[in-house]
Write an enzyme that holds these catalytic residues in place. Structure first.
Site, PDB file in Angstrom:
ATOM      1  CE1 TYR A 250      -4.238  -1.497   0.493  1.00 19.31           C
ATOM      2  CE2 TYR A 250      -3.281  -2.702   2.317  1.00 19.31           C
ATOM      3  CZ  TYR A 250      -4.324  -2.507   1.430  1.00 19.31           C
ATOM      4  OH  TYR A 250      -5.438  -3.306   1.484  1.00 19.31           O
ATOM      5  CB  THR A 281      -2.862  -4.138  -6.934  1.00 18.75           C
ATOM      6  OG1 THR A 281      -4.122  -4.810  -6.772  1.00 18.75           O
ATOM      7  CG2 THR A 281      -2.672  -3.687  -8.356  1.00 18.75           C
ATOM      8  CG  ASP A 282      -2.642  -5.179  -0.382  1.00 22.33           C
ATOM      9  OD1 ASP A 282      -3.634  -5.927  -0.398  1.00 22.33           O
ATOM     10  OD2 ASP A 282      -1.978  -4.982   0.655  1.00 22.33           O
ATOM     11  CD1 TRP A 283      -9.432  -3.607  -0.476  1.00 18.48           C
ATOM     12  CD2 TRP A 283      -9.486  -5.835  -0.616  1.00 18.48           C
ATOM     13  NE1 TRP A 283     -10.734  -3.997  -0.364  1.00 18.48           N
ATOM     14  CE2 TRP A 283     -10.805  -5.367  -0.436  1.00 18.48           C
ATOM     15  CE3 TRP A 283      -9.272  -7.205  -0.734  1.00 18.48           C
ATOM     16  CZ2 TRP A 283     -11.897  -6.236  -0.371  1.00 18.48           C
ATOM     17  CZ3 TRP A 283     -10.358  -8.057  -0.656  1.00 18.48           C
ATOM     18  CH2 TRP A 283     -11.657  -7.570  -0.491  1.00 18.48           C
ATOM     19  CB  SER A 284      -9.001  -1.164  -3.616  1.00 21.24           C
ATOM     20  OG  SER A 284     -10.230  -1.462  -4.184  1.00 21.24           O
TER      21      SER A 284
END
Ligand code: BGC
Length: 737
Positions: A250, A281-284
């Site tokens: 992030y 990617t990480d979450w969103s």
């Protein structure tokens, strides 16, 4: 960034040279993947890059439509062989190109049979056992329809305020890198298409562990040197072990979010570190680019992410929605989309999904392996080896004579808290609480219980039960107090400012301490807490971490002496919050800690030493160390040096010591850590037994990044430390010629 420029120019020369060579013939995988890509529409390509969470009904028409139209490449949070088979059937039978779905999950420390949290596993310093534990998780997850796990997390961190310290291997690069490699090997096994293994996804690239003030998702702010010395090596270890996938952080590295950071993802990760799996990617985090103001809209965000090197979009659905038009409008090159698709399809190919898209959905195997007796035994062993005995003034193990045991504390009977954060499919009903563990122990003690106080997670109340516990404990032979934190208090989003246990718990221990009865505190937590007062009032302290499904039995076996503790701290335990960040391998500054006047680098109001240093842990045995012997006082760059030390068990029981070797470079062009862990060995010793432990040192153990961030090794004098932890050691010097 000089270092990278230098390496990149070297790489460029090498690849330019490579171009003149004849091209290697295409592998079967390349032929297959090229052929598939050549048949795909832009929409189908973008679909492969789309990773969505899905826990809803398998009959949902909208979901089915997405699968049929090839708009989904991978799914997270969908579990169970039967359920995932149904989803796969739709993708295979109804979509045009029949490309299988990849199922992914956070299998962080177990699927259903839950092992201790990763920080606890690190405390075992048992690399082989850590690998075994990852294998247990992989076997269960793979039988339950999972192809990839979002683990290992290898973010080095020196700040216990950060809740995610629980998920990684602690503060040290050397130990963290060994664990990273072991966990990748444990998850992936020897062959990725073996349906008893899962692909590992190492995360979060890179530097997330430096989130400022321990606040999750906060900014990070460190030098290129720290990046390369501290944060990158555990990723390098995973890549060298063949990790199939990487998740970006992030965090923003030098203010450029990792997701959009081309230097980080392409130049460093892919070109320099040689990662050639697929990158998600990480979450969103693609949408986050808009939120943080780095991109003005989703189209720009998608372009930045794709051009930086991202190949799979978790949750944001920006790639799937935007990329086809972006290619048609000339905003991104189709070749770039193809490259990303290639990486995703290669991963599916390596997992064997094109040969048999259903091989991971075997309900018979699922029933047989999930929560098997063998797995429970293995995670129990992991729990036993992860617990760290921090203090013991002749009260442990509990002797047969101490029949009247009073168990107190708000965590004595809780179960979920033993599972810890990221417990995946773990269920409380499968957990043995610490109270039950003690109750079921063969010594058949007479037990009484008093809760003593609330856990008081929000630090507001819960002291009214203290007097009752004190009354119950008055006539005890021994008091076992189980204190700590609830399962959610560490983990993602679990940043705290206060590192002392809630005051109700501290007060409980202080009041019990006044009784003058033997008092053992068992601490259940996912992070180092400031245990200064707890330790002062207790005769013994056992750091049990969040020990997993079998944690209760493991605690009981240690308390009663069936198992002699072997755990050693993978993170420093501060004496006061104000010391944080605190770690053993600090660098000297212009002023000393112990200056005779006020001009010292220490705080005026607290000691500079931690409560318990990195590497620390007690045993029921007692070990003493001889002096270090070197086979020669100096050695040259192409020679080896052997350092030996005799370790004696002066205690009355057999025990295992972790002999630790640290090295300091005494004079260097840059300031160097006062010592760095460079090796350790576990030795088992019977009472009175003496063993000689030897370490081999080569110039590779002495390398560092010089002032231009180039790998270097300098001739000169080094100090060698060998001992039971990072602050108590025997020392000598040697010279590299
Ligand atoms: C975490 C990742 C995790 C992902 C999926 C994110 O918020 O940072 O570590 O794998 O969620 O659950």
């Amino acid at each position: 960034m000089k270092f990278f420029n230098y390496l990149l120019s070297t790489l460029f020369l090498l690849s330019a040279f490579g171009c003149q060579q004849t091209q290697a013939p295409k592998s079967d995988m390349d032929v297959f993947v090229d052929n598939l890509i050549s048949q795909m529409t832009l929409e189908e390509k973008a679909g492969q890059l789309n990773l969505i969470p899905y826990e809803g009904s398998v009959d949902d028409p909208e979901f089915i439509n997405q699968l049929e139209n090839g708009r989904v490449g991978a799914i997270l949070k969908s579990n169970g062989a039967a359920r995932n088979r149904q989803i796969q059937e739709i993708a295979i039978q109804k979509s045009r190109l029949k490309i299988p779905i990849m199922f992914q999950e956070d299998v962080i420390h177990g699927y259903k049979t839950i092992a201790p949290v990763p920080l606890a596993e690190a405390a075992s310093w048992n690399i082989q056992l850590i690998k075994e534990s990852a294998k247990v998780a992989a076997v269960e997850a793979a039988a339950s329809g999972i192809h990839l796990t979002y683990a290992p997390m290898v973010d080095i961190s020196v700040d216990p305020r950060w809740g995610r310290v629980l998920e990684a291997g602690g503060e040290d690069v050397y130990l963290g890198s060994l664990i990273s490699k072991a966990r990748v090997e444990g998850f992936q096994g020897n062959q990725l298409d073996d349906p008893n293994t899962v692909m590992a996804c190492v995360k979060h690239f890179a530097g997330y562990g430096a989130s400022l003030a321990g606040r999750d998702y906060n900014i990070i702010n460190f030098s290129d040197r720290e990046m390369m010395e501290t944060y990158v090596p555990p990723f390098k270890a995973a890549i060298d072990a063949g990790v199939g996938s990487v998740m970006c952080a992030y965090s923003a590295v030098q203010s450029i979010p990792a997701t959009a950071n081309k230097y980080l993802l392409t130049d460093l990760l892919k070109k320099e570190l040689g990662f050639d799996g697929f990158l998600m990617t990480d979450w969103s985090t693609i949408s986050n680019l808009v939120y943080t103001g780095v991109a003005e809209n989703d189209t720009i965000a998608a372009k930045l992410a794709l051009e930086a090197g991202i190949e799979m979009d978790m949750k944001a659905e920006v790639f799937v929605n935007r990329l086809p038009d972006m290619v048609r409008d000339g905003i991104v090159k189709e070749a770039l989309v193809d490259n990303a698709v290639r990486k995703v399809l290669e991963a599916k190919y390596k997992l064997g999904l094109f040969q048999d898209p259903y091989s991971y959905f075997d309900e018979t195997r699922e029933k047989k392996v999930v929560m098997s007796a063998d797995h429970q035994q293995k995670v129990k062993q992991m729990a036993l080896e992860s617990m760290v005995l921090l203090k013991n003034e002749n009260v442990l193990p509990i002797s047969e004579k101490k029949k009247n045991i009073v168990v107190v504390g708000p965590l004595a009977k809780t179960k979920k808290d033993l599972l810890g954060w990221w417990f995946c499919k773990g269920e409380e009903e499968d957990v043995i609480s610490i109270y039950e563990g003690i109750e079921q122990h063969s010594s058949k003690p007479k037990l009484r219980f008093a809760q003593g106080c609330e856990i008081d997670s929000f630090r507001v109340a819960g002291k009214e039960l203290i007097p009752q516990a004190v009354r119950a404990a008055k006539n005890a032979d021994i008091i076992v107090a189980v204190i700590g934190e609830e399962y959610w208090m560490s983990g993602e989003g679990g940043g705290v400012a206060n590192l002392r246990l809630p005051s109700a718990q501290e007060e409980l221990i202080a009041e019990l301490g006044k009784l003058g009865k033997p008092l053992v505190s068992v601490v259940v937590s996912g992070r180092p807490y400031v245990l200064t007062d707890i330790a002062e009032h207790s005769d013994a302290v056992l750091q049990a971490w969040m020990p997993g499904t079998m944690g209760g039995e493991a605690v009981a076996e240690i308390l009663f002496g069936d198992f002699n503790p072997v755990g050693r701290l993978p993170m420093t335990f501060p004496i006061h919050e104000g010391q944080v960040p605190i770690y053993y391998n600090y660098r000297k500054t212009s002023h000393d800690f112990n200056a005779p006047d006020r001009y010292s680098t220490r705080h005026l109001d607290i000691p500079h030493e931690p409560l318990y240093p990195f590497g620390y842990g007690l045993s029921y045995a007692k070990f003493s160390y001889g002096e270090i012997e070197l086979d020669k006082p100096q050695f040259s760059m192409n020679e080896e040096l052997t350092a030996s030390i005799e370790v004696t068990n002066m205690g009355e029981v057999e025990g295992t010591e972790t002999v630790q070797m640290y090295i300091r470079d005494n004079v260097c062009q840059i300031t160097r850590p006062v010592k760095e862990l460079k090796g350790f060995q576990k030795v088992n010793l019977s009472p009175n037994e003496i063993k000689k432990v030897s370490f081999t040192i080569t110039k590779d153990d002495l390398t560092y990044l010089d002032k231009d961030l180039k790998m270097a090794v300098d001739a000169g004098e080094f100090t060698l430390f060998i001992g039971p932890n990072s602050s108590e050691n025997k020392q000598t010097t040697f010279t590299l010629k």
